[in-house]
Design an enzyme around this catalytic site. Structure first.
Site, mmCIF file in Angstrom:
data_model
loop_
_atom_site.group_PDB
_atom_site.id
_atom_site.type_symbol
_atom_site.label_atom_id
_atom_site.label_comp_id
_atom_site.label_asym_id
_atom_site.label_seq_id
_atom_site.Cartn_x
_atom_site.Cartn_y
_atom_site.Cartn_z
ATOM 1 C CG ASP A 90 -2.354 -0.195 1.003
ATOM 2 O OD1 ASP A 90 -2.721 -0.386 -0.158
ATOM 3 O OD2 ASP A 90 -3.133 -0.165 1.976
ATOM 4 C CD1 TRP A 149 -1.057 9.665 2.394
ATOM 5 C CD2 TRP A 149 0.971 8.843 2.856
ATOM 6 N NE1 TRP A 149 -0.156 10.673 2.195
ATOM 7 C CE2 TRP A 149 1.108 10.205 2.472
ATOM 8 C CE3 TRP A 149 2.136 8.141 3.183
ATOM 9 C CZ2 TRP A 149 2.341 10.862 2.402
ATOM 10 C CZ3 TRP A 149 3.352 8.801 3.128
ATOM 11 C CH2 TRP A 149 3.444 10.126 2.746
ATOM 12 C CE LYS A 173 -10.999 10.305 3.906
ATOM 13 N NZ LYS A 173 -10.098 9.511 3.020
ATOM 14 N N PRO A 174 -10.085 6.022 5.799
ATOM 15 C CG PRO A 174 -9.639 4.055 4.613
ATOM 16 C CD PRO A 174 -10.761 4.863 5.197
ATOM 17 N N GLY A 227 -2.485 16.335 7.833
ATOM 18 C CA GLY A 227 -1.776 17.604 7.665
ATOM 19 C C GLY A 227 -2.461 18.749 8.407
ATOM 20 C CB THR A 230 -6.562 18.256 6.275
ATOM 21 O OG1 THR A 230 -5.778 18.151 5.098
ATOM 22 C CG2 THR A 230 -7.878 17.552 6.073
ATOM 23 C CG LEU A 242 -21.179 24.689 19.167
ATOM 24 C CD1 LEU A 242 -22.413 25.199 19.896
ATOM 25 C CD2 LEU A 242 -19.922 25.305 19.785
ATOM 26 C CD GLU A 248 -2.361 13.234 18.033
ATOM 27 O OE1 GLU A 248 -1.220 13.720 17.910
ATOM 28 O OE2 GLU A 248 -2.873 13.000 19.129
ATOM 29 N N GLY A 250 0.878 18.090 11.611
ATOM 30 C CA GLY A 250 2.235 18.040 11.059
ATOM 31 C C GLY A 250 3.311 18.483 12.041
ATOM 32 C CB CYS A 282 3.738 13.492 12.154
ATOM 33 S SG CYS A 282 3.645 12.148 13.350
ATOM 34 C CD GLU A 383 4.591 17.653 7.989
ATOM 35 O OE1 GLU A 383 3.510 17.968 7.473
ATOM 36 O OE2 GLU A 383 4.692 16.831 8.918
#
Ligand code: NAD
Length: 488
Positions: A90, A149, A173-174, A227, A230, A242, A248, A250, A282, A383
């Site tokens: 992958d 990923w 949602k991967p 990132g 996002t 609310l 988590e 960059g 990261c 980054e």
């Protein structure tokens, strides 16, 4: 095409566009799979909302929920080899790294199971004679888990296990690139006996599938790794709705080598800190500050160690670096190296794509060291998420600290010195969520992880990790037998 979407306990063909999983080491297609549509998302969330409220889950005892997670840990361990291979296909990471991620996922599931079984409630400390109070923790409901990923199975179990232990339902949602391993994880939770509806795995793009999930009115928490751009967008949506978020994000982590450091130890740690995962981490230690007195000696050792790294097909044993995730990302990494040169930097080693022999078909980039820039250069501030290290000498420790902290990010830092008093002073002064002293990129599931500044909000891991997927309710219990006199 296989039924390749896990929607509320059913394997379905997604109603969104077909996507491909591509092995980045040679460009071959691993598989084609269908992605979710907005209708799939809506259906999965409605089912999830019913599932977490159903007595089978909300009235289940902690040890019963833990049982599912212990089973998940066992299945992951049994299938470690196959899962590791799938993840390597992958995202192009070497087998040894994906194996470590698989084992970390199993350990996380086991740890959370144990924490879930043994978690206590709280009786609030109180003085009142006529009532007593207690705090109970309740699920938040439907949780959106959105992942990148680079370390998929580990970062996904890090969200699924505590969220499910807390009595919630999860929509995962991967990242599109690593959908296959996420779907395999769904199979494992299913086999472990997770009741239907509590987990959906919906591959698809962030802009359609991710956006539909986080905006759905029944989603009550967004747990995101990815990132900063996002993350900021999702924080806006969460603020508007609310609902709570954990982000988590960059990093641009500084590593500091003081003059008294054990140089051989430090060189190996620095090389591992930036170049493992081909820098696609990261927490990659991408800015390096080295004490002026030892700078040349350290650089000689650092460059020699970097040139000795083996870069190649990630399925071949003994590779230090595999390929980057895809062509677009490789071009972005190379763009930063070209930018560094145009800003006056010197590429001491690496600085180019590998195009010969076994590397010709894949996205391989040489581990790269850049000098001659200061911390204000864009390659020190942004980054890169690739195998690129910028090294800067320092003379003055006070100025060094200001530079190390001069970043929008605050994820992690490394310190190499034999003087633990000094190390602790620096560790306390660095504005980051994790500091490694004379080690780097080590993890303990019982130790909280998360970022300062634009590297994130909230903490994952640790015994309290489950509580971050729960909300507190206070209950007052009256003890007084005489009526309230207010309306007499
Ligand atoms: P990304 O932000 O592009 O994507 C992450 C996930 O968000 C993907 O699943 C993507 O499809 C989804 N997404 C994108 N736009 C969305 C939207 N509008 N709504 C909902 N979902 C959306 O990140 P990436 O390129 O996949 O991953 C690399 C980044 O992740 C790096 O910045 C890295 O530092 C960060 N990261 C952070 C940690 C951490 O623990 N702090 C760990 C790993 C990676």
């Amino acid at each position: 095409m296989a039924k390749d979407l896990y929607l509320a306990g059913e394997w379905r063909q997604g109603r969104g566009p077909v996507a491909q999983s591509i092995f980045p080491a040679d460009g071959t297609v691993n598989a084609e799979f269908s992605t979710a549509s907005v209708d799939d998302v809506n259906e999965a969330i409605e089912q999830a909302d019913l599932a977490w409220r159903s007595s089978a889950w909300c009235e289940s005892l902690p040890h019963q929920r833990a049982q599912v997670l212990y089973k998940v840990a066992d299945i992951i361990t049994e299938r470690a080899e196959a899962l590791s291979q799938l993840q390597t296909r992958d995202n192009g990471k070497p087998h040894a790294e994906t194996m470590a991620l698989v084992m970390s996922a199993a350990a996380t599931a086991r740890y959370v199971a144990a924490a879930c079984e043994t978690m206590d409630g709280e009786l609030t400390s109180q003085r009142a004679a006529d009532f007593m109070t207690m705090s109970v923790y309740e699920p938040v409901g439907v949780v959106a888990a959105i992942t990148p990923w680079n370390s998929p199975i580990a970062s996904e179990v890090q969200k699924l296990a505590p969220a499910l232990a807390g009595g919630n339902a999860v929509i995962l949602k991967p990242a599109q690139e690593t959908s296959l391993i996420a779907l395999e994880l769904a199979r494992i939770f299913e086999e472990a006996g997770l009741p239907k509806g509590l987990l959906s795995v919906l591959p698809g793009s962030g802009s359609v599938v991710g956006d539909a999930i986080v905006n759905h009115p029944l989603v009550r928490k967004i747990s995101f790794t990815g990132g900063t751009t996002t993350g900021r967008r999702l924080a806006h949506i969460a603020a508007e709705r609310l609902i709570t978020t954990s982000l988590e994000l960059g990093g641009k982590s500084p590593t500091i080598v003081l003059a008294d450091a054990d140089l051989d130890l430090a060189v190996k740690g620095v090389v591992y800190g930036i170049f493992s995962s081909a820098g696609q981490a990261c927490i990659a230690g991408s800015r390096l500050f080295v004490a002026e007195e030892i700078y040349q000696e350290f650089m000689d050792k650092l460059v020699a160690a970097t040139k000795g790294l083996r870069i190649g097909h990630p399925e071949k044993p003994g590779m230090h670096l595999g390929s980057l995730i895809n062509e677009k990302h490789l071009n972005s990494v190379d763009g930063y190296v070209q930018l560094a040169k145009s800003e006056g930097g010197t590429v001491v080693c690496g600085g180019e794509r590998m195009v010969e022999g076994e590397h010709a078909q894949g996205c391989f980039y040489l581990p790269t060291i850049i000098t001659g820039l200061n911390n204000t250069a864009r390659v020190c501030q942004e980054e890169i998420f690739g195998p690129v290290l910028v090294v800067m000498p320092f003379a003055d420790e006070a100025a060094l600290l200001a530079e190390a902290n001069d970043s929008i990010y605050g994820l992690a830092a490394g310190i190499w010195t034999e003087n633990y008093r000094k190390a602790m002073q620096l560790a306390r002064a660095l504005e980051v969520g994790t500091v490694w002293i004379n080690t780097y990129k080590k993890f303990s599931i019982s130790t909280p992880f998360g970022g300062f500044k634009e590297s994130g909000i909230g903490r994952e891991k640790g015994r309290l990790g489950i509580l971050s997927y729960m909300q507190q309710k206070s209950i007052y219990l009256g003890l007084n037998e005489t009526p309230n006199t207010w309306c007499d």
